[in-house]
Design a protein around this motif. Structure first.
Motif, PDB file in Angstrom:
ATOM      1  N   GLN A  60      48.325  47.409  36.204  1.00  0.00           N
ATOM      2  CA  GLN A  60      47.347  47.004  37.240  1.00  0.00           C
ATOM      3  C   GLN A  60      47.339  48.015  38.383  1.00  0.00           C
ATOM      4  O   GLN A  60      46.272  48.408  38.876  1.00  0.00           O
ATOM      5  CB  GLN A  60      47.684  45.611  37.801  1.00  0.00           C
ATOM      6  N   LYS A  61      48.531  48.432  38.813  1.00  0.00           N
ATOM      7  CA  LYS A  61      48.631  49.379  39.941  1.00  0.00           C
ATOM      8  C   LYS A  61      48.076  50.748  39.541  1.00  0.00           C
ATOM      9  O   LYS A  61      47.350  51.381  40.301  1.00  0.00           O
ATOM     10  CB  LYS A  61      50.085  49.497  40.414  1.00  0.00           C
ATOM     11  N   LEU A  62      48.435  51.177  38.349  1.00  0.00           N
ATOM     12  CA  LEU A  62      47.967  52.471  37.848  1.00  0.00           C
ATOM     13  C   LEU A  62      46.436  52.474  37.708  1.00  0.00           C
ATOM     14  O   LEU A  62      45.775  53.460  38.020  1.00  0.00           O
ATOM     15  CB  LEU A  62      48.633  52.724  36.494  1.00  0.00           C
ATOM     16  N   THR A  63      45.900  51.340  37.244  1.00  0.00           N
ATOM     17  CA  THR A  63      44.446  51.222  37.081  1.00  0.00           C
ATOM     18  C   THR A  63      43.756  51.321  38.446  1.00  0.00           C
ATOM     19  O   THR A  63      42.716  51.974  38.583  1.00  0.00           O
ATOM     20  CB  THR A  63      44.086  49.889  36.399  1.00  0.00           C
ATOM     21  N   ALA A  64      44.358  50.677  39.456  1.00  0.00           N
ATOM     22  CA  ALA A  64      43.773  50.725  40.803  1.00  0.00           C
ATOM     23  C   ALA A  64      43.787  52.161  41.336  1.00  0.00           C
ATOM     24  O   ALA A  64      42.837  52.595  41.999  1.00  0.00           O
ATOM     25  CB  ALA A  64      44.548  49.798  41.730  1.00  0.00           C
ATOM     26  N   ASP A  65      44.843  52.908  41.027  1.00  0.00           N
ATOM     27  CA  ASP A  65      44.956  54.294  41.511  1.00  0.00           C
ATOM     28  C   ASP A  65      44.057  55.260  40.740  1.00  0.00           C
ATOM     29  O   ASP A  65      43.437  56.136  41.319  1.00  0.00           O
ATOM     30  CB  ASP A  65      46.408  54.798  41.364  1.00  0.00           C
ATOM     31  N   ARG A  66      44.041  55.111  39.431  1.00  0.00           N
ATOM     32  CA  ARG A  66      43.421  56.149  38.587  1.00  0.00           C
ATOM     33  C   ARG A  66      42.128  55.722  37.899  1.00  0.00           C
ATOM     34  O   ARG A  66      41.444  56.559  37.311  1.00  0.00           O
ATOM     35  CB  ARG A  66      44.403  56.563  37.485  1.00  0.00           C
ATOM     36  N   GLY A  67      41.865  54.419  37.906  1.00  0.00           N
ATOM     37  CA  GLY A  67      40.665  53.922  37.215  1.00  0.00           C
ATOM     38  C   GLY A  67      40.977  53.604  35.755  1.00  0.00           C
ATOM     39  O   GLY A  67      41.927  54.145  35.175  1.00  0.00           O
ATOM     40  N   GLY A  68      40.153  52.745  35.191  1.00  0.00           N
ATOM     41  CA  GLY A  68      40.400  52.236  33.840  1.00  0.00           C
ATOM     42  C   GLY A  68      40.146  53.237  32.728  1.00  0.00           C
ATOM     43  O   GLY A  68      40.492  52.979  31.573  1.00  0.00           O
TER      44      GLY A  68
END
Ligand code: NI
Length: 228
Positions: free
Chosen positions: A197-205
Motif C-alpha cells: 500500500q505504501k509503495l503504491t502510494a509512492d510509486r503508483g500502481g
C-alpha cells in the motif's frame, strides 16, 4: 499479532448503541461460556438471540466490512455475530482461553475461532479497572481503548479482564474464522499488504516492483488461504 483498530464506530454510533443497550434486559454472562470459562466469569450480557443484540451485531458487522484495516489484518472468512457484555463494580473475568469452536445456538452456523475481538463501548475515563489483559508471545499486553475502537488478538491467547472498581465497562466481543488459519502466515500477509500500500502510494500502481510484489501477495494468499 495484536492489533488495535481505531474508530470502527464513530462517537455518535457508540452513543446510539449505548442508548439501545441501556433499554435492554441483561442476563448472567455465563450463558455463552465454556465449562472452564464459567468458573472465571462474572459479568452480564445481552441475550444473544434478543432483538437488540441481533440488530446491534448487524450494525457492527456492517462497520467491520467497511474497515480495510480489519479486512487486511483478519482476512475474515466468517464472523460470529457480535455479543455484548457489561462489567459493573466488582465484576471481572479471570484467566481463560476462548472456545476453539463456536456454534450459533439453534443454527448450523459454526466457526473455528482464529481471532478474538473486543470493541470498546465505554470511554476509558468512565470506569476504573476493567483492563483486558492478554498474554501473548511478546509478554503481557494491557488493553483499554477509547469507545468505538477495537482490539484484534489471537484466540489462542490466555486473557482476562481485571475487576472494575468504579463505573461500568460495556463492550462487544466476537470471534473471527480467518481464511488464513495460521497466525504467522496471516501476520506476514498483513505486513506485506501494508508495505505494498505504501509503495503504491509512492510509486503508483503501474510500477513494476509494485506489480511484482502484488503478485507475490496473491500467490502467498492462494497458498495459505481456505476460502470456505
Ligand atoms: Ni475470552
Amino acid at each position: 499479532m495484536l492489533l488495535t483498530i481505531p474508530d470502527i464506530l464513530t462517537k455518535a454510533q457508540v452513543a446510539e448503541c449505548r442508548k439501545l443497550m441501556g433499554q435492554a434486559e441483561w442476563v448472567d454472562g455465563n450463558i455463552t461460556s465454556g465449562h472452564q470459562s464459567a468458573l472465571a466469569k462474572n459479568n452480564t450480557q445481552l441475550p444473544e438471540e434478543s432483538e437488540v443484540a441481533r440488530s446491534l451485531g448487524e450494525f457492527i458487522q456492517d462497520a467491520l466490512s467497511m474497515s480495510l484495516l480489519f479486512i487486511s489484518a483478519a482476512l475474515p472468512l466468517k464472523v460470529f455475530p457480535p455479543l455484548f457484555n457489561r462489567y459493573e463494580c466488582g465484576q471481572a473475568f479471570g484467566t481463560h482461553v476462548d472456545n476453539a469452536i463456536r456454534q450459533l445456538r439453534g443454527t448450523n452456523f459454526r466457526i473455528r475461532s482464529d481471532l478474538s475481538a473486543t470493541l470498546f463501548l465505554s470511554e476509558p475515563e468512565d470506569y476504573e479497572g476493567g483492563v483486558l489483559t492478554i498474554e501473548d508471545t511478546y509478554g503481557t499486553q494491557e488493553v483499554k481503548l477509547p469507545a468505538g475502537s477495537m482490539i484484534l488478538y489471537p484466540a489462542s491467547s490466555l486473557h482476562h479482564v481485571t475487576p472494575v472498581t468504579r463505573g461500568t465497562r460495556v463492550s462487544s466481543f466476537f470471534w473471527i474464522q480467518s481464511m488464513v488459519r495460521n497466525d504467522a502466515h496471516r501476520t506476514l500477509l498483513f505486513q506485506l499488504d501494508n508495505a505494498i500500500q505504501k509503495l503504491t502510494a509512492d510509486r503508483g500502481g503501474k510500477d513494476p516492483e509494485v506489480i511484482s510484489l502484488t503478485g507475490v501477495y496473491h500467490n502467498l494468499l492462494r497458498m495459505w488461504a481456505d476460502s470456505g
